[in-house]
Structures are given as C-alpha cells and as structure tokens.
Design a protein around this motif. Structure first.
Motif, PDB file in Angstrom:
ATOM      1  N   LEU A  62     136.984  28.448   6.652  1.00  0.00           N
ATOM      2  CA  LEU A  62     137.004  29.071   5.329  1.00  0.00           C
ATOM      3  C   LEU A  62     136.124  30.317   5.277  1.00  0.00           C
ATOM      4  O   LEU A  62     136.529  31.346   4.712  1.00  0.00           O
ATOM      5  CB  LEU A  62     136.568  28.074   4.262  1.00  0.00           C
ATOM      6  N   ALA A  63     134.954  30.245   5.872  1.00  0.00           N
ATOM      7  CA  ALA A  63     134.061  31.409   5.882  1.00  0.00           C
ATOM      8  C   ALA A  63     134.691  32.577   6.624  1.00  0.00           C
ATOM      9  O   ALA A  63     134.600  33.733   6.186  1.00  0.00           O
ATOM     10  CB  ALA A  63     132.728  31.034   6.528  1.00  0.00           C
ATOM     11  N   LEU A  64     135.344  32.285   7.737  1.00  0.00           N
ATOM     12  CA  LEU A  64     136.001  33.345   8.515  1.00  0.00           C
ATOM     13  C   LEU A  64     137.179  33.932   7.738  1.00  0.00           C
ATOM     14  O   LEU A  64     137.431  35.140   7.804  1.00  0.00           O
ATOM     15  CB  LEU A  64     136.467  32.795   9.860  1.00  0.00           C
ATOM     16  N   LEU A  65     137.917  33.086   7.024  1.00  0.00           N
ATOM     17  CA  LEU A  65     139.033  33.576   6.216  1.00  0.00           C
ATOM     18  C   LEU A  65     138.546  34.553   5.157  1.00  0.00           C
ATOM     19  O   LEU A  65     139.131  35.626   4.954  1.00  0.00           O
ATOM     20  CB  LEU A  65     139.752  32.412   5.536  1.00  0.00           C
ATOM     21  N   LYS A  66     137.462  34.199   4.476  1.00  0.00           N
ATOM     22  CA  LYS A  66     136.923  35.051   3.426  1.00  0.00           C
ATOM     23  C   LYS A  66     136.422  36.377   4.005  1.00  0.00           C
ATOM     24  O   LYS A  66     136.645  37.449   3.420  1.00  0.00           O
ATOM     25  CB  LYS A  66     135.806  34.326   2.688  1.00  0.00           C
ATOM     26  N   LYS A  67     135.771  36.313   5.140  1.00  0.00           N
ATOM     27  CA  LYS A  67     135.259  37.525   5.766  1.00  0.00           C
ATOM     28  C   LYS A  67     136.401  38.425   6.218  1.00  0.00           C
ATOM     29  O   LYS A  67     136.360  39.647   6.036  1.00  0.00           O
ATOM     30  CB  LYS A  67     134.374  37.162   6.958  1.00  0.00           C
ATOM     31  N   THR A  68     137.445  37.824   6.802  1.00  0.00           N
ATOM     32  CA  THR A  68     138.602  38.592   7.269  1.00  0.00           C
ATOM     33  C   THR A  68     139.303  39.278   6.111  1.00  0.00           C
ATOM     34  O   THR A  68     139.745  40.429   6.215  1.00  0.00           O
ATOM     35  CB  THR A  68     139.594  37.670   8.003  1.00  0.00           C
ATOM     36  N   ALA A  69     139.417  38.574   4.988  1.00  0.00           N
ATOM     37  CA  ALA A  69     140.142  39.109   3.836  1.00  0.00           C
ATOM     38  C   ALA A  69     139.456  40.326   3.231  1.00  0.00           C
ATOM     39  O   ALA A  69     140.115  41.190   2.646  1.00  0.00           O
ATOM     40  CB  ALA A  69     140.300  38.018   2.781  1.00  0.00           C
ATOM     41  N   GLU A  70     138.135  40.418   3.379  1.00  0.00           N
ATOM     42  CA  GLU A  70     137.374  41.489   2.730  1.00  0.00           C
ATOM     43  C   GLU A  70     137.765  42.874   3.216  1.00  0.00           C
ATOM     44  O   GLU A  70     137.838  43.822   2.428  1.00  0.00           O
ATOM     45  CB  GLU A  70     135.877  41.259   2.951  1.00  0.00           C
ATOM     46  N   ASN A  71     138.000  43.020   4.514  1.00  0.00           N
ATOM     47  CA  ASN A  71     138.236  44.347   5.083  1.00  0.00           C
ATOM     48  C   ASN A  71     139.587  44.463   5.786  1.00  0.00           C
ATOM     49  O   ASN A  71     139.752  45.270   6.690  1.00  0.00           O
ATOM     50  CB  ASN A  71     137.116  44.689   6.076  1.00  0.00           C
ATOM     51  N   SER A  72     140.543  43.644   5.380  1.00  0.00           N
ATOM     52  CA  SER A  72     141.833  43.630   6.070  1.00  0.00           C
ATOM     53  C   SER A  72     142.787  44.673   5.494  1.00  0.00           C
ATOM     54  O   SER A  72     142.850  44.858   4.269  1.00  0.00           O
ATOM     55  CB  SER A  72     142.461  42.242   5.963  1.00  0.00           C
ATOM     56  N   PRO A  73     143.570  45.338   6.341  1.00  0.00           N
ATOM     57  CA  PRO A  73     144.584  46.283   5.865  1.00  0.00           C
ATOM     58  C   PRO A  73     145.819  45.593   5.307  1.00  0.00           C
ATOM     59  O   PRO A  73     146.700  46.248   4.753  1.00  0.00           O
ATOM     60  CB  PRO A  73     144.925  47.080   7.128  1.00  0.00           C
TER      61      PRO A  73
END
Length: 331
Positions: A62-73
């Motif tokens: 879940l933490a990785l998902l949230k981090k990925t979503a922040e700066n994803s194109p």
C-alpha cells in the motif's frame, strides 16, 4: 462459440474511458514490473485509470502504491479492501470506485503487453458485446514444470472459453461492460476461487450480452516451478470445480483411481518411454515429452483432492450489488 471479427477501421476511433482494476496482496516484489507494463500501454493515457487495490497486505504494497501514484504520468488510484481477504472483494472495491463504462481486470503478477488494453477494448465497439477475454501466455521459463505447462497451454483462455457448461474468461485478462455488472451483480466477495466463471456465467446465462475473445490482447503470467506449487495450483482448480458445482450445478470431475493410475503409468513405462526415448535420441522429443504422463497424473490427482476436500463458504451465496449512486457515472 463463434466470434465475430471487429471492424478495425471503426475500432480505431473507438476510445472509451476505461478503468483497470488490479487486486494486490503482498505484491511489493511485483509492483515495479506491473507499473512498467501499465506505463507501456498504447491506449491513450488520458482515457484510462488504474485502480490498484491492496487487499490487506502485510508488506509495503500500500505504501508503494501511494508513492507511485504521486508522481506517475498515468492515473493510478491506490485503494484498500481490508474487510474481506479475497481478490474478488478487492475487485468489487475497484469496480465501485471506477469512473468508466468499461472495466478491465488483470493481476499483480501478470505482465500486460503494450497492445493489451487497446486490443482488449476494441470488441466493445459492438454494442452487444458485454465481456471480452484476452489471451494469457507464459513468461519465458526453463524449468521442467514450466516447459510442461507451456506445452499444455495451461493458462490459455481457450480452455475456459470451451467450457462444457458455459464459456468464461479468467480475471487475469478480462473486461466487462459496467451495465452487465449493474444487471447481474458484482463478484461474490467471499469466494476464493471460481469467481471469474461465476460472474461470466451469471451475465451470459441472463442473456445480458455476449462474450468476445481478443487473442491479440495478451498478458503474460509465470508458470509454477516446483511440484509443491503445481499441486497447490491444481488443488485450487479442484476447489473451483466444487464451488461452481454447488453454485451452478456443473458436473464434477471423476476421480482417477489408483488402479487407473497404475495402468497408465505401466503403459507410460513400457510403451511411451521407449518410443519417446528413441525420438529424443533423434532430437524429436524432449524431457517434457518423456515425463508428460506422470506429471499429468500428478496434476489430475491434486485437482481431484482439491475438489473432494473443498467446502463452499456459507457466505459465498452473497452477490454484491452496485448502489443507485454507484450506478450513475459519467459515460
């Protein structure tokens, strides 16, 4: 089942909004490759959202998902399903949050190829198509069991599309029109296997629309590499048989008795092994050809054991529904 060809000229201009739902449980090791595959999709990035649903993972998913979503194109929406431990409950959470008319499904350990979503969506240009199944192919593997499964095309949708009761597509590579879910209901959240067949059968047997196969919509999946993993896979298939028998009255598989196993192993040892050994010497057979029969018997026995020992969860009768508010989306 007869599949009608898609008019490619019309389909090229058919670019509806799409929601892709991916349930994830303890998937941190799969996330990097999964996200890479999603980034490589040829479908227009502004026409698709990716709803990645953590199903109460104990790792950093879940933490990785949230981090990925922040700066994803691309549009990634991290979601959580913590009440029910089931991939189908997680998919329902994704469906409820989806903003699109067409909802596609794959799994965290799958690797959608670049044309996957484009090819999967094209058949929906035909208004009567409500389910589209893409193809599932193996990731490259060199072990004996990977080669065996590849030779049997174990993962291929051609097996489920040819099911004697009714065709269905596996959720590793499937898309469903939202209106079909509104009419037939969502996944049974308390099922742990067989939910893909169940939801497709409910839709198709209510004559809501038809299923189309999109062979160019490819996701890759890794085969099992150990006998322990292979047994677990086929026991799960057996449990699915039992659950679907209880829910839809499909025919149960027949047990392969020890006597029948003995006969087939004897035939293998005294007929198939000498024949395939000669072929192997001539370069026309492999170790998989030599061991096909005992591996197949091992898998069949595991499947029957799963079917024999399975007990349908009492709550599996529950079919979740979309609420009136959730039915009103921007199409």
């Amino acid at each position: 089942m007869n599949y009608q060809p898609v008019n490619t000229t019309t389909a090229t201009n058919f670019l509806p909004m799409v929601s892709v739902v991916v349930p994830i449980y303890n998937g941190e090791t799969d996330l990097a490759e999964l996200i890479s595959c999603l980034l490589s999709q040829t479908y227009p990035k502004d026409r698709v959202e990716y709803l990645l649903v953590d199903n109460n993972s104990s790792d950093r998913t879940l933490a990785l998902l949230k981090k990925t979503a922040e700066n994803s194109p691309i549009t990634i929406r991290p979601l959580s399903e913590n009440q029910i431990q089931s991939s189908y409950a997680a998919r329902n959470t994704g469906i409820r949050a989806a903003a699109s008319e067409i909802i596609a499904f794959t799994d965290a350990d799958c690797r959608p190829q670049p044309q996957w979503l484009t090819s999967l969506i094209q058949p929906f240009v035909q208004p009567d198509v409500v389910i589209v199944a893409g193809e599932i192919m193996a990731l490259p593997g060199n072990s004996l069991l990977e080669q065996y499964a590849n030779s049997q095309e174990t993962l291929s949708q051609k097996h489920t599309l040819a099911h004697s009761f009714c065709a269905y597509g596996q959720t590793a590579n499937l898309a469903i029109r939202r209106i079909a879910l509104e009419k037939a209901g969502l996944f049974r959240p308390h099922l742990t296997t067989g939910g893909d067949a169940d939801i497709c059968w409910r839709i198709l047997r209510q004559s809501i629309g038809r299923l189309e196969f999109a062979p160019e919509a490819i996701v890759q999946h890794r085969h099992r590499t150990t006998f322990k993993e292979l047994a677990s896979q086929w026991r799960r298939y057996g449990r699915s048989n039992r659950y679907l028998h209880e829910l839809h009255n499909i025919e149960l598989m027949r047990e392969i008795t020890l006597a029948e196993c003995g006969y087939r192993l004897g035939r293998w040892l005294f007929k198939e092994v000498p024949k395939n050994s000669l072929k192997a010497i001539a370069g026309k057979a492999t170790l998989v050809d030599l061991l096909n029969t005992p591996i197949s018997l091992f898998a069949a026995r595991a499947r029957y054991a799963g079917q024999r020992d399975a007990k349908l969860p009492e709550k599996a009768q529950i079919i979740e529904r979309l609420t009136a508010t959730e039915n009103h989306i921007d199409k």
